[in-house]
Design a protein around this motif. Structure first.
Motif, short mmCIF file in Angstrom:
data_model
loop_
_atom_site.label_atom_id
_atom_site.label_comp_id
_atom_site.label_asym_id
_atom_site.label_seq_id
_atom_site.Cartn_x
_atom_site.Cartn_y
_atom_site.Cartn_z
N GLU A 1 10.01 2.99 -1.82
CA GLU A 1 8.77 3.45 -1.20
C GLU A 1 7.62 3.18 -2.15
OE1 GLU A 1 8.55 7.53 0.28
OE2 GLU A 1 6.37 7.30 0.24
N LEU A 2 6.61 2.48 -1.67
CA LEU A 2 5.46 2.17 -2.53
C LEU A 2 4.59 3.41 -2.64
CD1 LEU A 2 4.56 -1.42 -1.30
CD2 LEU A 2 6.01 -0.73 -3.21
N ARG A 3 4.33 3.81 -3.87
CA ARG A 3 3.50 4.98 -4.15
C ARG A 3 2.39 4.60 -5.10
NH1 ARG A 3 8.18 9.35 -5.38
NH2 ARG A 3 8.99 7.47 -6.34
N GLU A 4 1.31 5.35 -5.05
CA GLU A 4 0.19 5.12 -5.95
C GLU A 4 0.69 5.16 -7.39
OE1 GLU A 4 -3.04 7.69 -4.81
OE2 GLU A 4 -4.25 6.95 -6.48
N VAL B 1 2.63 2.85 -8.84
CA VAL B 1 3.76 1.94 -9.05
C VAL B 1 3.23 0.55 -9.38
CG1 VAL B 1 5.61 0.72 -7.80
CG2 VAL B 1 5.38 3.21 -7.58
N ARG C 1 7.38 0.76 2.80
CA ARG C 1 8.65 0.49 2.13
C ARG C 1 8.69 -0.99 1.74
NH1 ARG C 1 11.82 0.95 6.35
NH2 ARG C 1 10.13 1.73 7.67
N ARG D 1 0.86 -1.19 0.00
CA ARG D 1 0.00 0.00 0.00
C ARG D 1 0.89 1.24 0.00
NH1 ARG D 1 -1.62 -1.89 5.89
NH2 ARG D 1 -2.23 -3.60 4.57
N PRO D 2 0.33 2.38 -0.41
CA PRO D 2 1.15 3.59 -0.45
C PRO D 2 1.73 3.91 0.94
CG PRO D 2 -0.92 3.96 -1.60
CD PRO D 2 -1.04 2.63 -0.90
N GLY D 3 2.99 4.32 0.94
CA GLY D 3 3.64 4.68 2.19
C GLY D 3 4.49 3.56 2.77
N ALA E 1 -4.45 3.78 -4.22
CA ALA E 1 -4.78 4.45 -2.94
C ALA E 1 -5.41 3.46 -1.96
CB ALA E 1 -5.73 5.62 -3.20
#
Ligand code: MG
Ligand code: MG
Length: 246
Positions: free
Chosen positions: A188-191, A193, A136, A132-134, A236
């Motif tokens: 870092e996982l971001r929306e 990716v 690592r 999920r976003p945020g 998200a």
């Protein structure tokens, strides 16, 4: 990318049905070609380049039986009762890629090998649940590695997942374990990716060897190995699996 993922899902579904005793891996490979071609997609494995000029990967799928970890080449080998058959497919459709793998249990598979497959599939499920976003990636990889090693499995170090998009193999490298290198270059996982997440677990040692053909990767102790992979988008709301047929 979901459209490409649906093609991969169809290919793996059809090839799974074909995994029966007496069927050769070449027959499965040829059927894979028919399925993705009929859907307008291009296979990404055939002729995948190697360091030797003119010697790209020879088949449409990677078909990795029993002690073959990944990158098995389709040939005249007949599938036998009790085999586990790794099927890995990557295609490109309208410029976008999908990549997924599964391990098919054929007939009467010994309990410990069945467990190897169940645990490895669960390692992939745990990764997806935890993306999920945020986050690592090291946090996700720690969960994957812990679950596999607690079950007594060896987590392969030499091959890892990858970013995927308009090319099949994009940055970053997506390991199934935590290493000093990952902690130094954490992701870092971001929306938005999209990663191909692909745990490879061995019943014995995590060490592997590559055969003289330059492709086929075996467990060093020749014990069985399992491999599951999905192409996964970070949204998200968490992970969205693009290769599950949805
Ligand atoms: Mg793959
Ligand atoms: Mg992959």
């Amino acid at each position: 990318m979901r459209a490409a993922g649906r093609v991969v899902y169809q290919v793996l579904g059809r090839c799974r049905e074909m995994c029966r005793p007496g069927v050769t891996t070449r027959e499965i490979d040829e059927e894979a070609y028919r399925v993705f071609s009929s859907m307008g997609a291009r296979g990404l494995f055939k002729n995948y380049p190697t360091y030797k000029p003119g010697e790209g990967f020879p088949s449409n799928l990677c078909i990795s039986v029993n002690e073959v970890v990944v990158h098995g080449i389709a040939d005249d080998r007949e599938i036998a009762d009790g085999d586990i058959v790794g099927l890995d497919c990557g295609v490109q459709l309208d410029g976008w890629c999908g990549d997924s793998a599964t391990t098919v249990l054929v007939g009467d598979v010994p309990a410990d090998v069945r467990k190897l497959c169940e645990v490895t599939e669960q390692v992939l499920a745990l990764a997806i649940e935890n993306m999920r976003p945020g986050r690592r990636w090291s946090q996700v990889a720690r969960i994957m590695q812990g679950y596999a090693e607690d079950a007594g499995l060896g987590v392969v170090r030499d091959f890892v997942g990858h970013g995927i998009g308009q090319s099949m193999h994009e940055d970053p490298k997506v390991p199934n374990f935590v290493s000093p290198d990952l902690l130094r270059h954490d992701i870092e996982l971001r929306e938005g990716v999209v990663l191909a997440v692909e745990p490879m677990c061995n019943m014995g040692t995590r060490e592997v060897v590559t055969m003289a053909d330059g492709w086929t990767v075996l467990t060093a102790d020749r014990k069985p190995s399992a491999h599951y992979e999905h192409t996964v988008a970070v949204t998200a709301n968490g992970a969205d699996v693009l290769t599950d047929g949805s």
